[in-house]
Design a protein around this motif. Structure first.
Motif, short mmCIF file in Angstrom:
data_model
loop_
_atom_site.label_atom_id
_atom_site.label_comp_id
_atom_site.label_asym_id
_atom_site.label_seq_id
_atom_site.Cartn_x
_atom_site.Cartn_y
_atom_site.Cartn_z
N TYR A 1 -1.75 -0.45 -6.38
CA TYR A 1 -1.40 -1.52 -5.17
C TYR A 1 -2.07 -2.88 -5.79
O TYR A 1 -1.38 -3.45 -5.15
N ALA B 1 1.04 -1.28 0.22
CA ALA B 1 -0.27 -0.46 -0.28
C ALA B 1 0.65 1.12 0.00
O ALA B 1 0.63 2.36 -1.05
N ILE C 1 -6.39 3.28 1.14
CA ILE C 1 -5.77 2.12 -0.06
C ILE C 1 -7.13 1.16 -1.10
O ILE C 1 -7.06 1.45 -1.89
#
Lengths: 451, 368
Positions: A64, A44, B6
């Motif tokens: 990612y 990440a 994320i």
């Protein structure tokens, strides 16, 4: 959230020993902070360019996703991640062995020294961790006010322009500013002067919009940010994208030197007494894995390390070299016939075919060319009133490599959309002059020679 | 539970990919573009321009609408693909391959065609296998090389061959010494299904008809695979006699001669009896034909087999009639006439490629 952990007792001791050894050998750097993270967290972080807080973007998600797939299938593994900041932050991955952690820590000392001492890093923002977080909060807020879609779309269009910068400008501006400061005397006087300047009413316009950008300039993004008719939030987004891009430029300009330097130091430090006997073989395997290369491929770790070792053999001052150079100038200075004759990357130049094409010098020139201008095409804004109609003319300084015209056309459309007038790009395709021209919705290609 | 940032970025990326795919799904449902792209668990699908355009170096030789390799070293995954056969996309269209998990693709198919999930028959559970990192293999990618095992083998070999010198302990691993980590299957109970793809390969089934069958079979497999963790596929072809074949011959075989559909039904029944007892398996036969059978008597026999033997054993029996220039299309009429209102029998006409969509919806739309 990405969670990090402090190091355990044993690794803390290792870190202290390695850092002390590095400083004793002449490396100098800001305070070093190591943090332990899980493998998915390091992916990440890596996707986010090393910074835990970035603005929302699908591009980070895409990166990612790619890294996570690589980890899932066991094809790729990230050992380390280090951020140019004061203090320097470096991440260790929890699944690595103790030997690997030591290698990474020594490697990080090399990078940290490079960040602190290489001239091209001098103008970088050393508080980028905080700055990136501020940018992230601002963009998030902006998305709430103006909607995610329009902000994302505008951000994407600006990000596709983030190579239109002058990689060499920040250092010269930095040096000029420093010279001015030295002229002007003490810090107290300078502070008073800048306060006076800020209070003066005629300066307020100049402060918000900045100095009128000069043309010609390579800083196309900076020019657009100041001269386009834009909403305030759009102008701020351009500023953010430009600031973040400029921060990463020195890393692109010095990739080979920097990785080579870090490899040189992890190998010097660890084999200089910091490894247990039982770790030596694993260390050698890990090191040779990082510096392995296939024929015809340039591995920055290996090429950089070999060039540093070559500089060492020639008894050059390594510390001075790492202060002054960037990749292109460094390769240009150091690669000589002796190095070329020995290095596998140059092997093709010593075949009869390679000799016919000019031998190692030609190959070296090509490598230097590829590294110049931070690896991106050199585009200059040469006229902001083209044809007397307020149109922009961009010039691609062609060095033998063509632009990918389809992508260039898309980029040109974005610029014309911002500028709201026609924008032209003069380039070449297979030796023929081409001028691409866009009004923001379509792109024309003209074939006659550029002015 | 708050999703990490994320993960939100990743979902946003997947939404974008999904959006692009959904736009293209209609086209994929009537072409064979995706057929060669399926791997074990994922499929690589070309998506136009997911990467931001940037001013970069590149070769412009390919021209036209085909994708060009714009190899930016940093973009490992974003490999430019070949854009054959879609020049209509306009000039700047770059194709990048995106890996999509089959489940994801099936979910999109389900949304597009509004398919209900299948209620597996709650009979016995079967054992399937999942992968765990728990083995050592002689071959593998360098990133998975097991250093200690490799080195130990090299040491052992050098000692055995007498070339090992304890005073100068140099060990050089050879290729044969190398060992790699690898996934070993681990057993886990799961519900299982078997698909029978049965195709008429008599002379009247031409290339276009087989292509339609191929595309249909691909999507049916994709959907059922998403519903059952353990899926087996049996391919049967028939003209006057039936035989089991592998996937490749199923799609490429060209027989000629007469058509005796009952031969295929008998083979299917035999396989069910011997290998796929209905207590353990969810069973899905799909039969594709142009509807011409040998004789009315054989059709009678087929109807009998279906009514007495096959339909009671399967989740659903699907008959897809592909229109051909030579076929009479009689068989579907006969089935519909003889077995009206039979829940587990679905028949559908596929007149051309655009009809594939509707046929899939008819076959899979009942959630059975």
């Amino acid at each position: 959230m990405i969670t990090t952990h402090p190091l355990d007792e044993g690794l803390r001791t290792d870190a202290a020993r390695i850092e002390a050894a590095a400083r004793a050998r002449g490396l100098s750097f800001f305070e070093l902070v190591f943090e332990m993270v899980e493998p998915s967290a390091v992916n990440a972080l890596c996707a986010l360019g090393g910074f835990p807080l970035r603005y929302p973007s699908w591009r980070f998600g895409m990166e990612y996703d790619r890294l996570e797939k690589g980890r899932h299938y066991g094809l790729s593994k990230i050992y380390e991640l280090v951020i140019n900041n004061d203090p320097v932050h470096a991440y260790l991955v929890s699944t690595n062995s103790r030997m690997e952690q030591k290698l990474v820590m020594a490697h990080v000392c090399g990078h940290a020294d490079f960040f602190a001492n290489n001239a091209w890093f001098a103008p970088t923002d050393r508080h980028m961790l905080g700055r990136m977080a501020e940018h992230a909060a601002w963009v998030r807020d902006c998305m709430e006010r103006h909607g995610q879609e329009p902000v994302e779309r505008f951000l994407d269009s600006i990000l596709s322009l983030d190579t239109l910068l002058d990689p060499f400008a920040p250092l010269s501006e930095h040096l000029q500013a420093r010279a001015r400061d030295e002229e002007r005397g003490s810090a107290v006087e300078r502070a008073r002067r800048s306060l006076d300047a800020a209070m003066a009413p005629e300066n307020s316009e100049r402060r918000t919009r900045g100095a009128r950008p000069r043309v010609p300039s390579h800083d196309v993004l900076g020019f657009l940010g100041q001269r386009c008719e834009l909403e305030d939030w759009q102008r701020e987004l351009i500023r953010i994208v430009r600031a973040e891009a400029l921060y990463f430029v020195p890393q692109r300009m010095t990739k080979i030197m920097n990785e080579g330097w870090a490899c040189l130091w992890h190998s010097r430090l660890l084999t200089g007494g910091l490894l247990e006997a039982s770790e030596i073989v694993d260390f050698a395997d890990c090191h040779s894995g990082a510096t392995a290369t296939r024929p015809g491929q340039l591995n920055p770790y290996q090429f950089g390390l070999d060039l540093w070792r070559h500089a060492e053999r020639r008894q050059l001052d390594l510390f001075r070299l790492r202060r002054a150079h960037h990749d292109a100038s460094w390769v240009d200075e150091l690669v000589d016939e002796e190095f070329a004759a020995r290095h596998p990357l140059f092997a093709p130049a010593f075949t009869p075919e390679g000799q016919a094409q000019g031998g190692w010098k030609t190959l070296k020139d090509r490598i230097v060319r590829d590294l110049a201008w931070a690896g991106t095409p050199r585009i200059e804004l040469v006229d902001d009133n083209h044809k007397g109609a307020g149109e922009l003319l961009l010039q691609h300084h062609h060095d033998g490599r063509d632009l990918e015209l389809a992508a260039a056309a898309e980029v040109l459309k974005s610029i014309a959309g911002l500028w709201q007038r026609r924008v032209h790009l003069a380039t070449q395709e297979q030796g023929q002059h081409r001028v691409l021209s866009s009004d923001g919705s379509e792109v024309r290609v003209e074939r006659e020679a550029a002015a | 539970m708050s999703l990490s940032r994320i993960e939100r970025d990743r979902n946003r990326f997947r939404d974008i990919v999904r959006g692009r795919l959904r736009e293209d799904l209609r086209r994929y449902l009537s072409t064979s573009e995706l057929l060669g792209r399926r791997g074990e668990r994922a499929i690589s699908i070309p998506v136009p321009q997911i990467e931001l355009p940037r001013l970069r170096f590149g070769d412009n030789n390919a021209g036209g609408g085909s994708g060009q390799a714009a190899g930016e070293a940093a973009q490992g995954e974003a490999r430019a693909g070949q854009g054959g056969g879609q020049a209509g996309e306009g000039e700047g269209s770059h194709l990048y391959e995106v890996e999509v998990e089959l489940e994801e693709l099936a979910r999109m198919l389900g949304e597009e065609l509004e398919l209900p999930s299948i209620e597996a028959r709650g009979r016995s559970q079967l054992v399937t296998e999942t992968l765990r990192w728990r083995g050592i293999a002689n071959q593998g990618p360098a990133s998975l090389r097991h250093f200690r095992r490799t080195w130990r083998n090299a040491l052992r070999r050098e000692i055995a061959s007498g070339s090992y010198d304890p005073h100068a302990p140099r060990i050089t691993p050879l290729h044969e010494d190398e060992r790699f980590r690898f996934c070993k299957p681990q057993s886990r109970p799961q519900s299982s299904a078997v698909i029978f793809h049965i195709m008429d390969v008599s002379g009247s089934m031409g290339r276009e008809q087989k292509e339609i069958v191929r595309i249909k079979a691909f999507w049916i497999d994709t959907w059922l695979r998403s519903q059952y963790k353990n899926l087996e596929v049996v391919y049967i072809v028939h003209d006057a006699v039936a035989k089991e074949v592998d996937q490749d011959s199923f799609f490429h075989l060209r027989e000629s001669g007469g058509t005796k559909i009952s031969s295929a039904y008998e083979l299917c029944l035999q396989k069910i009896r011997e290998q796929y007892p209905p207590e353990d398996w969810n069973i899905y036969p799909f039969h594709y034909s142009d509807g011409d059978n040998w004789s009315a008597r054989d059709t009678e026999r087929c109807i009998g087999l279906l009514r007495e033997e096959l339909i009671p054993r399967v989740n659903q029996f699907c008959y897809g009639q592909v229109k051909s220039a030579y076929g009479s299309g009689q068989f579907k009429k006969d089935l519909d006439g003889a077995l009206p209102g039979t829940d587990r029998l679905v028949t559908a006409n596929v007149n051309d490629r655009d009809g594939i969509r509707e046929a899939i919806r008819a076959f899979l739309g009942r959630g059975r």
